[in-house]
Structures are given as structure tokens and as C-alpha cells.
Design an enzyme around this catalytic site. Structure first.
Site, short mmCIF file in Angstrom:
data_model
loop_
_atom_site.label_atom_id
_atom_site.label_comp_id
_atom_site.label_asym_id
_atom_site.label_seq_id
_atom_site.Cartn_x
_atom_site.Cartn_y
_atom_site.Cartn_z
N ASP A 103 24.17 -10.50 14.04
CA ASP A 103 24.98 -10.67 15.25
C ASP A 103 25.81 -9.44 15.67
O ASP A 103 26.46 -8.81 14.83
CB ASP A 103 26.01 -11.79 15.06
CG ASP A 103 25.46 -13.00 14.38
OD1 ASP A 103 24.25 -13.06 14.16
OD2 ASP A 103 26.25 -13.89 14.04
N ARG B 197 32.98 -21.56 11.93
CA ARG B 197 33.02 -20.08 11.92
C ARG B 197 32.89 -19.46 13.32
O ARG B 197 32.69 -20.13 14.30
CB ARG B 197 31.92 -19.53 11.01
CG ARG B 197 30.51 -19.98 11.34
CD ARG B 197 29.51 -19.36 10.35
NE ARG B 197 28.19 -19.95 10.48
CZ ARG B 197 27.77 -21.01 9.79
NH1 ARG B 197 28.55 -21.60 8.92
NH2 ARG B 197 26.56 -21.49 9.98
N GLN C 146 26.96 -7.49 12.33
CA GLN C 146 26.70 -7.98 10.97
C GLN C 146 25.71 -7.05 10.30
O GLN C 146 24.59 -6.85 10.82
CB GLN C 146 26.12 -9.40 11.04
CG GLN C 146 27.11 -10.45 11.48
CD GLN C 146 28.12 -10.76 10.39
OE1 GLN C 146 27.82 -11.43 9.43
NE2 GLN C 146 29.33 -10.24 10.55
N GLU D 126 26.63 -22.36 16.45
CA GLU D 126 27.11 -21.07 15.96
C GLU D 126 27.53 -20.17 17.13
O GLU D 126 27.10 -20.34 18.27
CB GLU D 126 26.01 -20.36 15.15
CG GLU D 126 25.71 -21.04 13.82
CD GLU D 126 24.81 -20.18 12.92
OE1 GLU D 126 23.82 -19.63 13.41
OE2 GLU D 126 25.13 -20.07 11.72
C1 FRU Z 1 24.73 -16.35 13.21
C2 FRU Z 1 25.50 -16.39 11.90
C3 FRU Z 1 26.97 -16.71 12.13
C4 FRU Z 1 27.62 -16.12 10.92
C5 FRU Z 1 26.80 -14.87 10.70
C6 FRU Z 1 26.62 -14.48 9.27
O1 FRU Z 1 23.57 -15.59 13.13
O2 FRU Z 1 24.93 -17.33 11.01
O3 FRU Z 1 27.24 -18.08 12.33
O4 FRU Z 1 28.97 -15.85 11.11
O5 FRU Z 1 25.53 -15.12 11.28
O6 FRU Z 1 25.92 -13.28 9.17
#
Ligand code: FRU
Length: 482
Positions: free
Chosen positions: A47, A176, A63, A230
Site C-alpha cells: 500500500d 487498522r 508498505q 481495509e
Molecule cells: C492492505 C493491508 C492493510 C495493512 C497493510 C499491511 O493491503 O493489508 O490493511 O495495514 O496491508 O501491509
């Protein structure tokens, strides 16, 4: 190599970086590396996080697992740019190095107030050693954490805002991805959540100082729409509130929701005094195979820009780049607007700077037009009329239109993935960005988009069928990344 669930300090990474020049060279030599998309130098990316523009510079955090291509141990990586063409790469900058985020600096966002960037993210904890471990209800802790910066590079100490026990009692341990929204001098935080019954939703919190957050409401559809939402995004455009989020576990409905997980846009009418609300116009936000976890932000000129992850969690095919030591990329940035009550996505203006001089323009009329050229291109097709057509975008990969259905077909190059479709009243315009191993197809000036990875480099472009119009093709230049 690092253990998957373990604190990682900046010094650990720096040592590892020094020892891994050969790994970086191996990845850089991969034929699928993209020319005008952000990718991990090694390892895994998902993300986009903390998107913002501050004193002229755009900050793109994401990420990032530099250590291996399968992901798991999450840091925030950092790119900056002033023009979306030249970038600076700062590698990982936020590490899972404290008890509150020991097993992952998960997704989050940035919010600018008082000349300060305020960041919010989820500190993830995994409790594999618990006797009552289970994935849904006791296996993890999700802390909401903040830190700030005066420049986007130097950060203050992380501060815990909320912990697992602070969320409503009927939530599972899946809460989250905080994102902030301001209205009438109040701040609102949305968090993606799954309750203990397996219903996906957004939790809405309220604050007057960005520090103390009070639970306000939960937002979901009257009928269950997936088990977990999410990466929620909440913003206002033309006086209308929109939610863009990623509901997981939505069942396929005909040609809609064919991916394992997807991104949905919804209109939200919300009364902030009474907390009454209504969700309408739920729509699949991207029709391709690889699009997830987008985040939007308003830049200093007032544009709302959105970037997504060109990938999908839990995908059921093997991405060929995994063998080469890396996976995934971010999409090109898109500008959002509202046209005739519809949310529109168009490539940002800056990308025109990637066009090289030697464009090809051809008129086509019920015949066959072939342009053989560089496989990395932007193609603009302006249809005068189109009843039926088949376009070859790369050898063996087609986009066809028939009976009001536009179909992307990856043919033998889809690693088992075949077609994605959308119904249109009329096909009038296409704008296609083809990078080494990706396609982003904007339909009818951004009414629909297909985002997908492809793994065939032979660049044959051809249009054929009962249609006429003009096609312009620009070979595209590469980003410059320092
Ligand atoms: C979405 C997700 C989020 C989480 C992150 C972890 O792709 O699963 O919900 O914060 O990726 O890498």
C-alpha cells in the site's frame, strides 16, 4: 535474513543493505522492471501510505519489505518528488522497532495542520505464542499510533493513541489503516474494521486536537458487504462525501467483483450532528486484475490525487517477478474529479512530460491499423464511432468491445488469469499507459479504469473492427530516480 515477526532497527537494515549489493544488482537486471512506476529496489511493496504535498514536495511513503519478495515484515519506505517525473528514494524510514509496532509498521496516512505533517498508522502485533491464538479474534493487536514531522524526513517519537482494547468490544482483532478528514473545525479518523460476526465496516472517531480521539460511530452498508474493510479513505468533493475502501470477501456478481479482493467507491451522506447516514452508489473502482489499497490526498493546488498498489493481497497466481527477488509497484498518480455525479479518475497532467517527440498519429476506418513500436507507450484512441472492435495492446493481449461490453483479455500471458469486463453505454475514448510489465487503461476520459500487470514484452499495437477514429501513440520515457 530476518525473522518474519521481529523488531527491526534502522541499524539492522543499514548493515543488511551494505551486505546486499549483489541482490540489488540481480533485481535491477530483471526484464520486468518498470520504467515509469515506483517499485521496491529489492523485496516487496504494497500500500501507498502517508501521501501528502508539503512545501512543494510530494511525499510518497509505502508498505515495504526490502529483505525478501514475499513480504511480511513491514516498514514504511519513502520516495519524494516535485514533478512526478524525478524522484528521490530514501529506502525504509519508519521501522517496527518499538513494543507498540513490533511486528509491522502497517498502513496509515498523513494530515497537514499548523505547518506540521501528522502521521497516523497501525502498529501491528502478532501473538503466535498465545494459547488461545486465532487469526480473527485473539491473534493480533492493532495500535493506532501517531508521530509528526516539520519536513517529511525527520520524525518525532511515536505516540500510542489507541490500543486493541480501546476499540468497540464487538470488534475482532482486525482494526487498522487510519485516515484523517477535517470538517467544520473537527477532525475525523476512519479505521477499517471487522467485527466478531465477520461484518466489514469503518469505525469513525472524532477529535479536536488530533491527540484525543472519541469513538463516534460505525459506518457500513445495511446488507453485509464483505467481512473486512481495509484502507478506508473519506473525502469530500463538490459537496459530496465519498468513501473509497477495500471490502474483502465480496462475492462475484456477474462481471463485477471478480477479483479475490477489490476496491469500492461509495457516496456517503452523513449528518455529523445526529450520526444518521446513508451509503449509495456502491461501485467497483477499478476493473483490472491488480489494484488495491489506494489512498488520496489534496495537493497544494487543490487537486485530489490518488495512488494505488498495483497488486492484490492473497492473489491466487504467482507473480513471475518473485523469482527475480521483487514484487509489486505503485500505480501512476490519478487526479480525481466529479463529472455528472460520477467519480472520475484521470492520469495526472505531469505524465505528459514522459511523452517522447516521435509520436505516431493514424486515422483508422473500419480497417486494420498496425503500429509496431516500442512496447512502452501511451496510446490515445479517440473514436468517431465504435460498434465493435478488437485492439491488440501487446502480442496476445487484447481489449475488445462488443454488445456494450469492454473486455480485457490477457490470453496466454495471464498466468491463469483471463478476462475482466465492464459494461459501457458507448465507447468513445481510451487512454492507455503500457509500461514494461503493466497496463493502465482509462476509459471514456476516466469513467472506468483497468489496472493490471502483464508479462509479455513484445509491443504490437493494432486496432481492427467496425470503428473509426484517430489513434495517437507516444513512446514514453523513464522516470529518473536518485
Ligand atoms: C492492505 C493491508 C492493510 C495493512 C497493510 C499491511 O493491503 O493489508 O490493511 O495495514 O496491508 O501491509
Amino acid at each position: 535474513m530476518f525473522e518474519k515477526y521481529k523488531k527491526v532497527y534502522k541499524a539492522d537494515y543499514e548493515k543488511w543493505y551494505k551486505e546486499n549489493e549483489a541482490y540489488r544488482q540481480r533485481v535491477a537486471a530483471d526484464q520486468d522492471r518498470l520504467k515509469f512506476h515506483l517499485m521496491p529496489k529489492t523485496g516487496w511493496l504494497n500500500d501507498p501510505n502517508g501521501l501528502c504535498q508539503f512545501n512543494g514536495t510530494y511525499h510518497i511513503y509505502y508498505q515495504y519489505t526490502p529483505f525478501e519478495p514475499t513480504g511480511e515484515l513491514k516498514t514504511w519506505g519513502h520516495y519524494t518528488t516535485k514533478d512526478f517525473i524525478h524522484y528521490e528514494d530514501f529506502g525504509p524510514v519508519v521501522f517496527p522497532d518499538e513494543d507498540i509496532d513490533a511486528h509491522g509498521v502497517y498502513s496509515g496516512s498523513a494530515f497537514i495542520e499548523d505547518d506540521t505533517i501528522h502521521y497516523f498508522y497501525t502498529g501491528n502485533l502478532k501473538y503466535f505464542d498465545r494459547d488461545d491464538y486465532d487469526y480473527i479474534n485473539s491473534g493480533r493487536g492493532s495500535n493506532t499510533i501517531t508521530f509528526t514531522s516539520k519536513d517529511g524526513y525527520e520524525f518525532t517519537k511515536k505516540e500510542l493513541l489507541m490500543t486493541t482494547d480501546d476499540y468497540p468490544a464487538d470488534m475482532s482483532n482486525h482494526v487498522r489503516d487510519p485516515k484523517i478528514f477535517k470538517k467544520n473545525e473537527k477532525y475525523y479518523m476512519v479505521l477499517g474494521a471487522r467485527d466478531v460476526e465477520g461484518v466489514g465496516m469503518i469505525l469513525l472517531y472524532e477529535s479536536t486536537d488530533l491527540k484525543n480521539w472519541t469513538y463516534k460511530n460505525r459506518i457500513t452498508t445495511p446488507q453485509k458487504f464483505g467481512y473486512m474493510w481495509e484502507c478506508p479513505d473519506l473525502f469530500e468533493m463538490d459537496g459530496q462525501l465519498y468513501i473509497i475502501c477495500c471490502p474483502q470477501g465480496v462475492e462475484t456478481q456477474g462481471i463485477d467483483y471478480e477479483n479475490v479482493h477489490q476496491v469500492t467507491a461509495m457516496k456517503l451522506d452523513y449528518d455529523f450532528d445526529t450520526d444518521e447516514y446513508e451509503i449509495t452508489d456502491i461501485k467497483l473502482f477499478d476493473r483490472g486484475f491488480d489494484f488495491y489499497a489506494p489512498q488520496s490526498f489534496e495537493d497544494e493546488s487543490g487537486r485530489r490525487i490518488l495512488i494505488g498498489w498495483m497488486g492484490i493481497p492473497d492473489a491466487d497466481y504467482t507473480n513471475p517477478t518473485e523469482e527475480a527477488g521483487w514484487q509489486h509497484a505503485l500505480t501512476i498518480p490519478r487526479e480525481l474529479s466529479v463529472r455528472d455525479g460520477k467519480l472520475i479518475q484521470e492520469p495526472i497532467e505531469e505524465l505528459k512530460q514522459l511523452r517522447s517527440e516521435d509520436k505516431a498519429v493514424c486515422t483508422f476506418c473500419y480497417g486494420q491499423t498496425i503500429i509496431m513500436q516500442n512496447a512502452i507507450y501511451e496510446a490515445i484512441v479517440d473514436f468517431k464511432r465504435c460498434r465493435e472492435m478488437v485492439m491488440t495492446l501487446r502480442e496476445g493481449i487484447t481489449l475488445s468491445y462488443k454488445d456494450n461490453i469492454l473486455t480485457l483479455n490477457l490470453g496466454v500471458y495471464g498466468s491463469g488469469r483471463s478476462t475482466r469486463k465492464v459494461r459501457l453505454e458507448k465507447l468513445e475514448h481510451l487512454q492507455i499507459f503500457a509500461d514494461t510489465s503493466s497496463l493502465e487503461i482509462f476509459v471514456n476520459h476516466g469513467e472506468e479504469v483497468f489496472t493490471t500487470r502483464i508479462y509479455n514484452h513484445y509491443g504490437r499495437l493494432l486496432i481492427n473492427g467496425e470503428c473509426s477514429g484517430i489513434m495517437t501513440v507516444y513512446p514514453l520515457k523513464s522516470f529518473e530516480i536518485e
